[in-house]
Every structure is written in C-alpha cells, then in structure tokens.
Write a protein that holds these residues in place. Structure first.
Motif, short mmCIF file in Angstrom:
data_model
loop_
_atom_site.label_atom_id
_atom_site.label_comp_id
_atom_site.label_asym_id
_atom_site.label_seq_id
_atom_site.Cartn_x
_atom_site.Cartn_y
_atom_site.Cartn_z
N HIS A 1 1.49 -11.24 2.50
CA HIS A 1 1.31 -9.83 2.14
C HIS A 1 2.57 -9.02 2.45
O HIS A 1 3.18 -9.19 3.51
N ARG A 2 2.93 -8.16 1.52
CA ARG A 2 4.06 -7.26 1.72
C ARG A 2 3.61 -5.79 1.58
O ARG A 2 4.21 -4.91 2.20
N ASP A 3 2.61 -5.55 0.77
CA ASP A 3 2.08 -4.20 0.61
C ASP A 3 0.92 -4.02 1.59
O ASP A 3 -0.26 -4.20 1.26
N ILE A 4 1.28 -3.69 2.83
CA ILE A 4 0.30 -3.62 3.93
C ILE A 4 0.10 -2.16 4.31
O ILE A 4 1.03 -1.48 4.74
N ALA A 5 -1.11 -1.68 4.14
CA ALA A 5 -1.43 -0.30 4.49
C ALA A 5 -2.02 -0.23 5.89
O ALA A 5 -2.75 -1.14 6.31
N ILE A 6 -1.72 0.84 6.61
CA ILE A 6 -2.33 1.09 7.91
C ILE A 6 -3.15 2.38 7.76
O ILE A 6 -2.66 3.37 7.22
N VAL A 7 -4.39 2.35 8.22
CA VAL A 7 -5.34 3.42 7.88
C VAL A 7 -6.05 3.92 9.13
O VAL A 7 -6.51 3.12 9.96
N LEU B 1 11.33 -2.33 3.99
CA LEU B 1 11.35 -0.88 3.92
C LEU B 1 9.99 -0.33 4.30
O LEU B 1 8.95 -0.92 3.97
N ILE B 2 9.98 0.80 4.98
CA ILE B 2 8.72 1.44 5.36
C ILE B 2 8.34 2.42 4.26
O ILE B 2 9.06 3.39 3.98
N ASN B 3 7.23 2.15 3.63
CA ASN B 3 6.74 2.99 2.53
C ASN B 3 5.72 3.99 3.09
O ASN B 3 4.64 3.59 3.51
N PRO B 4 6.05 5.29 3.12
CA PRO B 4 5.10 6.27 3.66
C PRO B 4 3.75 6.26 2.95
O PRO B 4 2.74 6.67 3.54
N ALA B 5 3.73 5.79 1.70
CA ALA B 5 2.48 5.75 0.95
C ALA B 5 1.49 4.75 1.54
O ALA B 5 0.29 4.80 1.22
N PHE B 6 1.98 3.84 2.39
CA PHE B 6 1.11 2.86 3.02
C PHE B 6 0.60 3.32 4.39
O PHE B 6 -0.13 2.57 5.05
N ILE B 7 0.99 4.49 4.84
CA ILE B 7 0.51 5.03 6.11
C ILE B 7 -0.53 6.11 5.79
O ILE B 7 -0.18 7.25 5.47
N LEU B 8 -1.79 5.74 5.84
CA LEU B 8 -2.88 6.61 5.38
C LEU B 8 -3.57 7.26 6.57
O LEU B 8 -4.34 6.62 7.29
N LEU C 1 -3.32 -0.44 -4.64
CA LEU C 1 -1.99 -0.05 -4.18
C LEU C 1 -1.51 -0.90 -3.01
O LEU C 1 -0.31 -0.99 -2.76
N ALA C 2 -2.44 -1.49 -2.28
CA ALA C 2 -2.09 -2.39 -1.16
C ALA C 2 -2.90 -3.66 -1.30
O ALA C 2 -4.01 -3.66 -1.85
N THR C 3 -2.36 -4.74 -0.79
CA THR C 3 -3.09 -6.02 -0.81
C THR C 3 -3.78 -6.29 0.51
O THR C 3 -4.63 -7.18 0.60
N ALA C 4 -3.40 -5.53 1.54
CA ALA C 4 -3.99 -5.74 2.86
C ALA C 4 -4.07 -4.40 3.59
O ALA C 4 -3.22 -3.52 3.41
N TYR C 5 -5.10 -4.26 4.43
CA TYR C 5 -5.33 -3.03 5.17
C TYR C 5 -5.49 -3.34 6.65
O TYR C 5 -6.24 -4.25 7.02
N ASP D 1 -9.96 -12.98 -0.82
CA ASP D 1 -9.15 -13.51 -1.92
C ASP D 1 -8.36 -12.43 -2.65
O ASP D 1 -7.22 -12.66 -3.07
N GLU D 2 -8.97 -11.26 -2.81
CA GLU D 2 -8.28 -10.17 -3.53
C GLU D 2 -7.84 -9.04 -2.61
O GLU D 2 -7.02 -8.21 -3.00
N LEU D 3 -8.37 -9.00 -1.42
CA LEU D 3 -8.06 -7.93 -0.49
C LEU D 3 -8.29 -8.41 0.93
O LEU D 3 -9.36 -8.93 1.25
N SER D 4 -7.29 -8.26 1.78
CA SER D 4 -7.44 -8.63 3.19
C SER D 4 -7.64 -7.38 4.03
O SER D 4 -7.03 -6.34 3.79
N ILE D 5 -8.53 -7.51 5.04
CA ILE D 5 -8.84 -6.40 5.93
C ILE D 5 -8.73 -6.88 7.37
O ILE D 5 -9.34 -7.89 7.74
N LEU D 6 -7.95 -6.16 8.17
CA LEU D 6 -7.77 -6.50 9.58
C LEU D 6 -8.07 -5.24 10.39
O LEU D 6 -7.50 -4.18 10.12
#
Length: 394
Positions: free
Chosen positions: A229-235, A262-269, A294-298, A322-327
């Motif tokens: 995963h590279r598109d990792i959102a923190i929520v 790179l740190i993408n601000p859009a992934f910091i929710l 927008l993210a593959t993992a949260y 398989d389509e979305l990881s949640i941690l």
C-alpha cells in the motif's frame, strides 16, 4: 420482512431485537459467540462484530470481556458491575457515578479512588478499568468512575465532585483540549495525588502512563507499506485536539518520510465528525472518500471508527481486505476469538491501568511524598495482525 437490500449486519441486529422483544431471549441470556453467528448467517467476523457493537451501543445487549454477550435488561449496565467484587452503582448526577454506592462487601470501609474518562464505549476503556481494578482488588481502595463526555466543564466539575465526595486520589484520562483544564493544574499545585493516563500535559511535569503513540503509527504504516500500500489514509473523528492524536499523526508522517514517500495532506482526515447512532450515511464526506477509492488502506485512531469504515465498505460492496485494508488503534473486540478480526495496534491497556493504579497507591501510602521524581511510563505498542489487512491487489 424483505432483507434483500438490507445490510447483513442490520439483518443480524433485527434478528436479535425480534428475539428479545418477543421474549424468546430473556434478560442475561447469553447469545451465540461470534464464530457461531458467522456460521449461522454465513457472514464475516467483521459483519458480526458490527452488529454486536451496535446492539450493545443501543442497549439491547451487554458484552463482558472473556465471557461473551448477554441480553440487556431495561436499563444499561453500569461499568463497574462488570467486575463481580464490586457492588452495583447508581448515578450521582449525569455522567457521575456515585461514590456512596460503592460500599465494600467487607466490614472494613475501603477508601475511594476516582477515575475520570471521556466515555466507556469500547473495550479500550473496559480494559483500562480491568487493569486498575486488578491492583485495587488487593488494596484498601475502590474505584468510582466519572464520564466526562469530552467536555472541559464536566471534567472540571467531576474533579471537584470526586474530591468533595472523599476521593483520596485520582486517575485521569484527560480530554486534553487546546488549553489545559485549570483544575488539573490546581491538583498539581496543591500536591493532590493524581496520575494521568494515555495523554500528558506538554510542558507540565506529572505522573503519567501511556502508550507510545508515535511508534504506534510507525508500526501501522510499515505493516501496510510492506503489503504494497502507498495510498494510506490516517483518520480520526476526535472532537478535540489531543496530544494522542498529534503524536499518532507525527508518527505517520515520520514513517512515510523514512520510506522517502511524499506526505499527501489529502490522506490526513481529521476535519469531520460521525454520528454513530445514524449508522452509515451516504452523504458523509468519509463515505464519499471511501466510495471514490482515494486510499487503499486506512489507519483509524480508534476502534469504533475502524468498524464504521468496515460498515461503509460493506455498504459499497468492497471486500475487506482484498479491496480495502483497515488497521485500527486498539482491538474493537474482546479478544475472545482465536484470531483477531482486525489488524490493530495493541496499547497494553490493562498494563496502563495497572501501572497507573500502582503509582497512585504508592503516592497515597506515602502521604503524597515520593522521591521527588515524577513517573513517566511509556509502554511499547505492538502490532497484532488480523484479517482486515492484506496485500494490495493490482
């Protein structure tokens, strides 16, 4: 009833509501285990957990770590009644549990310790209480719990109320708004015995026991990164600014820097709130975020939020993992199952509670006089791999 378009977790909820309403399940009856419900309804553990969590929140059932889920009576169980050696409790006033109702079962009256916490909505809080009580059980003290509801004024009132009722010391899980609660600072000035847990007051020396939040998100990011995963959102949906949230976001950013990402601000929710009573809201920004992939993992900073994202994924027919990881931070469940349904950062809540109680009793037994040093204990979190994270499917 036609359940074809109804989410499966709601089907399970309606099933038990019907059994309870019709009297087929009576007060304190044990309901089937998560594994049994998975087999009966042919659903995942996450689906079952979503259903049971909402039933408990709505007051249909109550859950006891290590024992299972049971049918609730007409009133919600009070938190301390989960421990057999404590008598039933009643409310002193909204959000304050009466200390006077905590009479010991022995002839010698024990002394009160107060515990302030924003809410008791998940296993994190219950495990903290379990750890505290494991120490108090062997002492001359008992626990009175106050729910502060993330409200600074309630926190202040609760501190004063507990002291007025005779609390000899306090364990405080502070709401930690942008400004300190002056009543906590007053405790320090008066040398009143207290210990903070989970959160510290930057720049103010106090006794504190917490988990390493910075390291926690580093472990989370590294795990997801290794899965591709590279598109990792923190929520987070925390209503207040807290050192806990700040520390976890700082750890998230540092982990990405170490990966030369790179740190993408859009992934910091962080700028949203969720009404969990409404369930999944397809107009909510978080729903649209997940829907648009927008993210593959949260990484969720509390367990309830992880369950909510899982419910959104189910509504959108997205397969987890398989389509979305949640941690999540903390295990959303009791830990009764053989394998954790959610990959999570375990913060050793029981040990946090134990060490906080040990420090406070040490202060009380020495009349508040210690070696002049403040105890600052930072426990190391651990990553527990469950079934909610998986390899990125390309």
């Amino acid at each position: 009833m036609n359940n074809e378009r109804q989410p499966l977790y709601m089907v399970i909820q309606e099933h038990f509501k019907r059994l309870i309403t019709t009297g087929q399940l009576a007060k304190d009856d044990k309901i089937p285990t998560e594994k049994e419900l998975m087999e009966e309804f042919h659903v995942s553990r996450i689906t079952v957990a979503n259903a049971l969590t909402q039933l408990a929140k709505d007051g249909w059932i109550y859950r006891i770590p290590g024992r299972g889920s049971f049918v609730q009576g007409k009133s919600m169980p009070q938190p301390v009644s989960l421990y057999q050696d404590q008598p039933e409790v009643s409310e002193l006033e909204p959000n304050v549990i009466s200390a006077e109702s905590y009479q010991p079962l022995t002839t010698n009256r024990r002394r009160m310790i107060g515990f302030l916490i924003p809410s008791l909505e998940d296993y994190f809080a219950l495990r903290l209480i379990q750890g505290i009580n494991s120490i108090l059980d062997e002492s001359g003290y008992y626990l009175a719990i106050v729910l502060t509801k993330d409200n600074k004024d309630r926190e202040k009132e609760a501190i004063l109320e507990l002291i007025h009722k005779g609390a000899e010391g306090l364990i405080i899980f502070p709401i930690d708004a942008e400004t300190y609660n002056e009543e906590i600072l007053a405790l320090k000035i008066r040398n009143y015995p207290f210990v903070l847990i989970d959160r510290n007051l930057p720049g103010v020396e106090t006794h504190v026991v917490s988990s390493d939040n910075f390291l926690g998100t580093q472990l989370a990011v590294s795990h997801l990164w290794d899965l591709g995963h590279r598109d990792i959102a923190i929520v987070t949906d925390s209503p207040l600014s807290t050192t806990t949230v700040e520390g976890r976001i700082a750890g998230y950013m540092e982990a990405l820097k170490q990966k030369n990402a790179l740190i993408n601000p859009a992934f910091i929710l962080t700028e949203f709130r969720i009404d969990y009573k409404k369930g999944v809201d397809d107009q909510h920004p978080l729903y649209r975020y997940v829907r648009n992939k927008l993210a593959t993992a949260y990484i969720t900073l509390n367990a309830k939020l992880g369950l909510h994202i899982a419910a959104i994924a189910q509504r959108l027919e997205l397969n987890v993992p398989d389509e979305l990881s949640i941690l999540t931070f903390d295990d959303p469940y009791s830990g009764e199952g053989e394998t954790s349904a959610f990959t999570h950062v375990a913060q050793s809540e029981i040990e946090i509670g134990r060490q906080a109680a040990e420090i406070l009793i040490g202060l009380l037994d020495s009349d508040g006089e210690s070696d002049g040093k403040y105890h600052k204990i930072i426990l190391q979190p651990k990553l527990v791999v469950g079934k909610s994270t998986g390899l990125l499917k390309k």
